[in-house]
Design a protein around this motif. Structure first.
Motif, PDB file in Angstrom:
ATOM      1  N   GLY A 223      35.342  52.549  37.264  1.00 52.39           N
ATOM      2  CA  GLY A 223      35.522  52.170  38.629  1.00 52.39           C
ATOM      3  C   GLY A 223      36.917  52.296  38.948  1.00 52.39           C
ATOM      4  O   GLY A 223      37.678  52.456  38.373  1.00 52.39           O
ATOM      5  N   GLU A 224      37.207  51.815  40.236  1.00 60.32           N
ATOM      6  CA  GLU A 224      38.427  52.054  40.734  1.00 60.32           C
ATOM      7  C   GLU A 224      38.740  50.518  41.533  1.00 60.32           C
ATOM      8  O   GLU A 224      37.897  50.169  42.540  1.00 60.32           O
ATOM      9  CB  GLU A 224      38.896  53.151  42.017  1.00 60.32           C
ATOM     10  CG  GLU A 224      38.763  54.507  41.200  1.00 60.32           C
ATOM     11  CD  GLU A 224      39.121  55.549  42.152  1.00 60.32           C
ATOM     12  OE1 GLU A 224      38.923  55.414  43.474  1.00 60.32           O
ATOM     13  OE2 GLU A 224      39.312  56.694  41.803  1.00 60.32           O
ATOM     14  N   PHE A 225      40.062  50.000  41.434  1.00 57.45           N
ATOM     15  CA  PHE A 225      40.224  48.881  42.266  1.00 57.45           C
ATOM     16  C   PHE A 225      41.545  49.218  43.274  1.00 57.45           C
ATOM     17  O   PHE A 225      42.625  49.621  42.469  1.00 57.45           O
ATOM     18  CB  PHE A 225      40.831  47.669  41.188  1.00 57.45           C
ATOM     19  CG  PHE A 225      40.865  46.468  41.674  1.00 57.45           C
ATOM     20  CD1 PHE A 225      39.878  45.629  42.304  1.00 57.45           C
ATOM     21  CD2 PHE A 225      42.408  45.975  41.985  1.00 57.45           C
ATOM     22  CE1 PHE A 225      40.344  44.462  43.032  1.00 57.45           C
ATOM     23  CE2 PHE A 225      42.570  44.958  42.687  1.00 57.45           C
ATOM     24  CZ  PHE A 225      41.584  44.059  43.239  1.00 57.45           C
TER      25      PHE A 225
ATOM     26  N   SER B  82      42.329  53.114  38.338  1.00 60.03           N
ATOM     27  CA  SER B  82      41.092  53.431  37.924  1.00 60.03           C
ATOM     28  C   SER B  82      40.946  53.196  36.329  1.00 60.03           C
ATOM     29  O   SER B  82      41.939  53.088  35.506  1.00 60.03           O
ATOM     30  CB  SER B  82      40.859  54.857  37.921  1.00 60.03           C
ATOM     31  OG  SER B  82      41.867  55.626  37.440  1.00 60.03           O
TER      32      SER B  82
ATOM     33  N   PHE C   4      36.015  48.767  33.436  1.00 56.03           N
ATOM     34  CA  PHE C   4      35.831  47.581  33.798  1.00 56.03           C
ATOM     35  C   PHE C   4      34.840  46.646  32.905  1.00 56.03           C
ATOM     36  O   PHE C   4      33.591  47.383  32.621  1.00 56.03           O
ATOM     37  CB  PHE C   4      35.614  47.252  35.390  1.00 56.03           C
ATOM     38  CG  PHE C   4      36.524  47.681  36.189  1.00 56.03           C
ATOM     39  CD1 PHE C   4      37.297  46.706  36.767  1.00 56.03           C
ATOM     40  CD2 PHE C   4      36.957  48.852  36.431  1.00 56.03           C
ATOM     41  CE1 PHE C   4      38.487  47.018  37.621  1.00 56.03           C
ATOM     42  CE2 PHE C   4      38.056  49.285  37.332  1.00 56.03           C
ATOM     43  CZ  PHE C   4      38.669  48.212  37.738  1.00 56.03           C
TER      44      PHE C   4
ATOM     45  N   GLU D 204      39.661  45.872  47.021  1.00 55.11           N
ATOM     46  CA  GLU D 204      38.231  46.640  47.007  1.00 55.11           C
ATOM     47  C   GLU D 204      38.089  47.127  45.591  1.00 55.11           C
ATOM     48  O   GLU D 204      38.825  47.648  44.837  1.00 55.11           O
ATOM     49  CB  GLU D 204      38.265  47.463  47.954  1.00 55.11           C
ATOM     50  CG  GLU D 204      37.090  48.117  48.048  1.00 55.11           C
ATOM     51  CD  GLU D 204      37.079  49.081  49.304  1.00 55.11           C
ATOM     52  OE1 GLU D 204      36.871  48.899  50.539  1.00 55.11           O
ATOM     53  OE2 GLU D 204      37.217  50.542  48.911  1.00 55.11           O
ATOM     54  N   TYR D 205      36.914  46.979  45.052  1.00 57.05           N
ATOM     55  CA  TYR D 205      36.460  47.449  43.750  1.00 57.05           C
ATOM     56  C   TYR D 205      35.355  48.743  44.213  1.00 57.05           C
ATOM     57  O   TYR D 205      34.365  48.349  44.841  1.00 57.05           O
ATOM     58  CB  TYR D 205      35.758  46.364  42.738  1.00 57.05           C
ATOM     59  CG  TYR D 205      35.137  47.249  41.701  1.00 57.05           C
ATOM     60  CD1 TYR D 205      35.722  47.850  40.423  1.00 57.05           C
ATOM     61  CD2 TYR D 205      33.794  47.182  41.557  1.00 57.05           C
ATOM     62  CE1 TYR D 205      35.376  48.467  39.666  1.00 57.05           C
ATOM     63  CE2 TYR D 205      33.121  47.809  40.543  1.00 57.05           C
ATOM     64  CZ  TYR D 205      33.786  48.523  39.513  1.00 57.05           C
ATOM     65  OH  TYR D 205      33.134  48.851  38.411  1.00 57.05           O
TER      66      TYR D 205
ATOM     67  N   THR E 204      30.201  49.309  46.174  1.00 55.25           N
ATOM     68  CA  THR E 204      31.680  48.882  46.773  1.00 55.25           C
ATOM     69  C   THR E 204      31.676  47.461  47.002  1.00 55.25           C
ATOM     70  O   THR E 204      30.881  46.989  48.059  1.00 55.25           O
ATOM     71  CB  THR E 204      32.359  49.615  47.893  1.00 55.25           C
ATOM     72  OG1 THR E 204      32.200  51.302  47.518  1.00 55.25           O
ATOM     73  CG2 THR E 204      33.544  49.236  48.351  1.00 55.25           C
TER      74      THR E 204
ATOM     75  N   PHE F 201      31.306  43.689  37.739  1.00 55.88           N
ATOM     76  CA  PHE F 201      31.731  44.919  37.453  1.00 55.88           C
ATOM     77  C   PHE F 201      31.788  45.472  36.031  1.00 55.88           C
ATOM     78  O   PHE F 201      31.965  44.759  35.033  1.00 55.88           O
ATOM     79  CB  PHE F 201      33.695  45.067  37.611  1.00 55.88           C
ATOM     80  CG  PHE F 201      34.077  44.412  38.742  1.00 55.88           C
ATOM     81  CD1 PHE F 201      33.288  44.408  40.145  1.00 55.88           C
ATOM     82  CD2 PHE F 201      35.312  43.909  39.195  1.00 55.88           C
ATOM     83  CE1 PHE F 201      33.599  43.984  41.071  1.00 55.88           C
ATOM     84  CE2 PHE F 201      35.867  43.518  40.425  1.00 55.88           C
ATOM     85  CZ  PHE F 201      35.234  43.428  41.246  1.00 55.88           C
TER      86      PHE F 201
END
Length: 134
Positions: free
Chosen positions: A106-108, A117, A120, A92-93, A84, A102
């Motif tokens: 993933g989720e940003f 989501s 990346f 935040e990623y 993270t 990245f």
């Protein structure tokens, strides 16, 4: 390179960086960081976590004076694996990293707290989807 007993040290480098933690001596007599330890740079960047072969390797947390931080896996002193990264603005990623970038699923979380989501790749994130909390 055969390594011997783990030592605990506190060392200040010529540039003002400070390391406190575990290390070992190589067969050449060189002391290298290995095990758990904390290094604080003269500029205020702090890494706490696992070391191997004198580099950040394994699980750790890197904190910047700006408030940015990374928590996750490292390989050869780079973000690599699951982790993270939180930016100073609170965005935040969370996902996969490859050599500080990245890379993969993933989720940003944006500045409004919305979570996006998807996949990346370097600086691109095509096909992101907004996660809806119900």
């Amino acid at each position: 390179m055969s390594e011997t007993t783990t030592l605990k040290i506190s060392y200040i480098f010529p540039n003002g960086d400070k390391y406190e933690g575990e290390c070992c001596r190589t067969s050449d007599g060189v002391v290298i960081r290995k095990g758990s330890g904390t290094q604080t740079s003269a500029s205020g960047v702090t890494y706490t976590g696992e070391w191997d072969n004198d580099k950040m390797n394994g699980r750790g947390t890197l904190t910047h004076p700006s408030g940015a931080f990374y928590s996750g896996l490292f390989r050869d002193s780079m973000y690599h694996g699951k982790g993270t990264y939180r930016f100073p603005d609170g965005t935040e990623y969370t996902g996969t990293f490859n050599n500080n970038r990245f890379e993969g699923e993933g989720e940003f979380t944006d500045s409004q707290g919305l979570v996006w989501s998807g996949m990346f790749h370097n600086k691109a994130a095509l096909g992101l989807k907004l996660k809806v909390n119900m």
